[in-house]
Enzyme design. Sequence first.
Site, PDB file in Angstrom:
ATOM      1  N   GLU A  48      -2.321 -44.080  57.077  1.00  0.00           N
ATOM      2  CA  GLU A  48      -2.000 -42.654  57.035  1.00  0.00           C
ATOM      3  C   GLU A  48      -2.377 -41.993  55.714  1.00  0.00           C
ATOM      4  O   GLU A  48      -1.514 -41.508  54.996  1.00  0.00           O
ATOM      5  CB  GLU A  48      -0.491 -42.472  57.240  1.00  0.00           C
ATOM      6  CG  GLU A  48       0.078 -43.183  58.428  1.00  0.00           C
ATOM      7  CD  GLU A  48       1.598 -43.136  58.474  1.00  0.00           C
ATOM      8  OE1 GLU A  48       2.118 -42.967  59.574  1.00  0.00           O
ATOM      9  OE2 GLU A  48       2.245 -43.262  57.414  1.00  0.00           O
ATOM     10  N   PRO A  49      -3.643 -41.944  55.384  1.00  0.00           N
ATOM     11  CA  PRO A  49      -4.018 -41.272  54.141  1.00  0.00           C
ATOM     12  C   PRO A  49      -3.862 -39.749  54.267  1.00  0.00           C
ATOM     13  O   PRO A  49      -4.151 -39.184  55.315  1.00  0.00           O
ATOM     14  CB  PRO A  49      -5.495 -41.645  53.978  1.00  0.00           C
ATOM     15  CG  PRO A  49      -5.979 -41.926  55.356  1.00  0.00           C
ATOM     16  CD  PRO A  49      -4.803 -42.460  56.131  1.00  0.00           C
ATOM     17  N   GLY A  50      -3.383 -39.120  53.227  1.00  0.00           N
ATOM     18  CA  GLY A  50      -3.291 -37.656  53.204  1.00  0.00           C
ATOM     19  C   GLY A  50      -4.082 -37.133  52.018  1.00  0.00           C
ATOM     20  O   GLY A  50      -5.196 -36.623  52.138  1.00  0.00           O
ATOM     21  N   ARG A  51      -3.512 -37.372  50.840  1.00  0.00           N
ATOM     22  CA  ARG A  51      -4.117 -36.920  49.593  1.00  0.00           C
ATOM     23  C   ARG A  51      -5.599 -37.283  49.475  1.00  0.00           C
ATOM     24  O   ARG A  51      -6.436 -36.443  49.140  1.00  0.00           O
ATOM     25  CB  ARG A  51      -3.348 -37.571  48.425  1.00  0.00           C
ATOM     26  CG  ARG A  51      -3.789 -37.124  47.050  1.00  0.00           C
ATOM     27  CD  ARG A  51      -3.177 -38.053  45.969  1.00  0.00           C
ATOM     28  NE  ARG A  51      -1.746 -38.221  46.123  1.00  0.00           N
ATOM     29  CZ  ARG A  51      -0.821 -37.421  45.607  1.00  0.00           C
ATOM     30  NH1 ARG A  51      -1.171 -36.403  44.861  1.00  0.00           N
ATOM     31  NH2 ARG A  51       0.468 -37.651  45.816  1.00  0.00           N
TER      32      ARG A  51
ATOM     33  N   ARG B 239       2.718 -28.782  41.211  1.00  0.00           N
ATOM     34  CA  ARG B 239       2.736 -30.215  40.919  1.00  0.00           C
ATOM     35  C   ARG B 239       2.994 -30.531  39.448  1.00  0.00           C
ATOM     36  O   ARG B 239       3.565 -31.570  39.139  1.00  0.00           O
ATOM     37  CB  ARG B 239       1.465 -30.907  41.435  1.00  0.00           C
ATOM     38  CG  ARG B 239       1.445 -30.927  42.983  1.00  0.00           C
ATOM     39  CD  ARG B 239       0.339 -31.770  43.575  1.00  0.00           C
ATOM     40  NE  ARG B 239       0.550 -33.189  43.315  1.00  0.00           N
ATOM     41  CZ  ARG B 239      -0.139 -33.907  42.455  1.00  0.00           C
ATOM     42  NH1 ARG B 239      -1.138 -33.361  41.767  1.00  0.00           N
ATOM     43  NH2 ARG B 239       0.132 -35.175  42.266  1.00  0.00           N
TER      44      ARG B 239
ATOM     45  N   TYR C 295       6.103 -32.898  38.829  1.00  0.00           N
ATOM     46  CA  TYR C 295       5.853 -34.284  38.390  1.00  0.00           C
ATOM     47  C   TYR C 295       5.065 -34.385  37.083  1.00  0.00           C
ATOM     48  O   TYR C 295       4.608 -35.472  36.740  1.00  0.00           O
ATOM     49  CB  TYR C 295       5.009 -35.065  39.410  1.00  0.00           C
ATOM     50  CG  TYR C 295       5.175 -34.815  40.864  1.00  0.00           C
ATOM     51  CD1 TYR C 295       6.310 -35.246  41.538  1.00  0.00           C
ATOM     52  CD2 TYR C 295       4.165 -34.205  41.589  1.00  0.00           C
ATOM     53  CE1 TYR C 295       6.419 -35.069  42.908  1.00  0.00           C
ATOM     54  CE2 TYR C 295       4.268 -34.027  42.956  1.00  0.00           C
ATOM     55  CZ  TYR C 295       5.408 -34.464  43.619  1.00  0.00           C
ATOM     56  OH  TYR C 295       5.507 -34.295  44.969  1.00  0.00           O
TER      57      TYR C 295
ATOM     58  N   CYS D 157       7.685 -16.568  36.001  1.00  0.00           N
ATOM     59  CA  CYS D 157       8.714 -16.451  34.973  1.00  0.00           C
ATOM     60  C   CYS D 157       9.462 -17.757  34.789  1.00  0.00           C
ATOM     61  O   CYS D 157      10.655 -17.862  35.093  1.00  0.00           O
ATOM     62  CB  CYS D 157       9.657 -15.319  35.337  1.00  0.00           C
ATOM     63  SG  CYS D 157       8.786 -13.765  35.365  1.00  0.00           S
TER      64      CYS D 157
ATOM     65  N   TYR E 255      -1.429 -31.128  48.581  1.00  0.00           N
ATOM     66  CA  TYR E 255      -0.138 -30.813  47.964  1.00  0.00           C
ATOM     67  C   TYR E 255      -0.200 -29.600  47.035  1.00  0.00           C
ATOM     68  O   TYR E 255       0.524 -29.529  46.051  1.00  0.00           O
ATOM     69  CB  TYR E 255       0.439 -32.047  47.242  1.00  0.00           C
ATOM     70  CG  TYR E 255       0.555 -33.250  48.152  1.00  0.00           C
ATOM     71  CD1 TYR E 255       1.437 -33.233  49.221  1.00  0.00           C
ATOM     72  CD2 TYR E 255      -0.246 -34.373  47.987  1.00  0.00           C
ATOM     73  CE1 TYR E 255       1.531 -34.320  50.087  1.00  0.00           C
ATOM     74  CE2 TYR E 255      -0.159 -35.459  48.848  1.00  0.00           C
ATOM     75  CZ  TYR E 255       0.730 -35.427  49.899  1.00  0.00           C
ATOM     76  OH  TYR E 255       0.824 -36.494  50.753  1.00  0.00           O
TER      77      TYR E 255
HETATM   78  C1  LIG Z   1       3.231 -38.708  52.365  1.00  0.00           C
HETATM   79  C2  LIG Z   1       3.036 -39.727  53.403  1.00  0.00           C
HETATM   80  C3  LIG Z   1       1.758 -40.209  53.672  1.00  0.00           C
HETATM   81  C4  LIG Z   1       0.534 -39.767  52.913  1.00  0.00           C
HETATM   82  O1  LIG Z   1       0.565 -40.102  51.577  1.00  0.00           O
HETATM   83  P1  LIG Z   1      -0.730 -39.809  50.653  1.00  0.00           P
HETATM   84  O2  LIG Z   1      -0.293 -40.248  49.319  1.00  0.00           O
HETATM   85  O3  LIG Z   1      -0.965 -38.343  50.718  1.00  0.00           O
HETATM   86  O4  LIG Z   1      -1.859 -40.599  51.201  1.00  0.00           O
HETATM   87  C5  LIG Z   1       1.607 -41.128  54.681  1.00  0.00           C
HETATM   88  N1  LIG Z   1       2.665 -41.558  55.400  1.00  0.00           N
HETATM   89  C6  LIG Z   1       3.917 -41.118  55.169  1.00  0.00           C
HETATM   90  C7  LIG Z   1       5.025 -41.611  56.005  1.00  0.00           C
HETATM   91  C8  LIG Z   1       4.149 -40.191  54.169  1.00  0.00           C
HETATM   92  O5  LIG Z   1       5.383 -39.757  53.934  1.00  0.00           O
END
Ligand SMILES: *Cc1c(COP(=O)(O)O)cnc(C)c1O
Length: 432
Positions: A291-294, A331, A335, A362, A391
């Site tokens: 499950e890649p997102g970033r 971000r 962080y 502000c 993000y």
């Molecule tokens: C956030 C998340 C991801 C994606 O994470 P990345 O760091 O963006 O790749 C995948 N699976 C789950 C369950 C998440 O909460």
Amino acid sequence: MLVSKNLTINSENHLVIGKNDTVELAKEFGTPLYVLDEDLIRENCRTYKNAMDKYYNGNGLVFYANKALCTLFTCRIMAEEGLGLDVVSGGELFTAIKAGFPMDRVCFHGNNKTATELEMAVENNVGYIVVDNDFELDLLDTIAAKLGKVQDIMFRIKPGVDAHTHSFIQTGQIDSKFGVALENGEAFEIIKKAAGLSNVKVVGVHCHIGSQIFDIEPFLKAAEIMVNFIGDVKAKLGLEIDILNLGGGYGIRYTKSDDPIEYDKYIEHVSEVVKKVAEERNVKLPFICMEPGRSIVAPAGITLYTVGCVKDIKNVRKYISVDGGMADNPRYIMYESEYTAVIANNANAAPTETVTIAGKCCESGDILIKDTKMPEIRVGDTLAVLATGAYNYSMSSNYNRIPRPAVVAVLDGVAKVVVKRETYEDLLRNDL
Ligand SMILES: *Cc1c(COP(=O)(O)O)cnc(C)c1O
């Protein structure tokens, strides 16, 4: 090297993304502006997909984690690229439905899904619900029974792995609000219970150890632990788990010092561990999800700003303020994340001084980049902050009643608006 490989500099010394001059983009669409390189998003999808096909013989599926950047545009790209989609809320699910995303490739996550959200997911025939806890298991079983369905589920497991990343984005350890732990037997108990329920079917186990992780070790460790767990479940309960979902979290390059491994390599090494342990434990090779997102969208995005006030506090700090900030990129304030900036209209200039790039909100913490080496920045310059595809838009807010910027996608020299800029009227839409 401009951090992301899709960026170049043209003869006018302007920063270019996807064959589009960023200075022209800023003029045409205004700033702040999110710009996405559609080509690179698609290329990143294919890198993952091809690696999964190669190392698991097609016995796997890449889910894009929608929370990184959830729009109709990105959902449609993922559908076209043959990826699955992770959603973490009713709103993300709604976006996927409206984008016409195939629901059998949707996976629903979250540590506190509401009854309404679960109902919406079951009614819409979402492929998988990743059950987080015992309370949710009962709730889902009741809802599915009411709707006359049997829902495929996975369980969110905490494998007890330390992911070496910011504590806010570490999720694999026992002290986390996500999932059930292995080390205290919770994970085993919940699967045993679910096996006895009529309206859920246990098809998989899931783990996600954190985000922006560079080391491969925690991923290998998590994979080993999870396949062993599948072996334990088979040995003790006689239950075969078909799917192993290994989550996301692969790190990307925000600054020159970030050095991520190629994703293809991660997948290769993880697949070796999965195969080895599956053989040792005499379980069939699970269907693998990731499950890649970033890492799919972050490198494909940049944000363009216009420079306003330059405040040089002698012997203290030089602040360069831009027309956006924490409302479009929270971000740093969350962080202290690091970013790289380029003067889009003077992209080749050599750095000469250390400055802090601040936003217009502000809050003193409203910083985009603290103490970064830059060429001389002048009022009116277009500043590009790189690798903002993940993000940023998805975490944006209307703090200070700032309308959200537009999102523009570029492909082969053509730019199109995929999310409109908010107006002041939009800000008042729900005020009575
Ligand atoms: C956030 C998340 C991801 C994606 O994470 P990345 O760091 O963006 O790749 C995948 N699976 C789950 C369950 C998440 O909460």
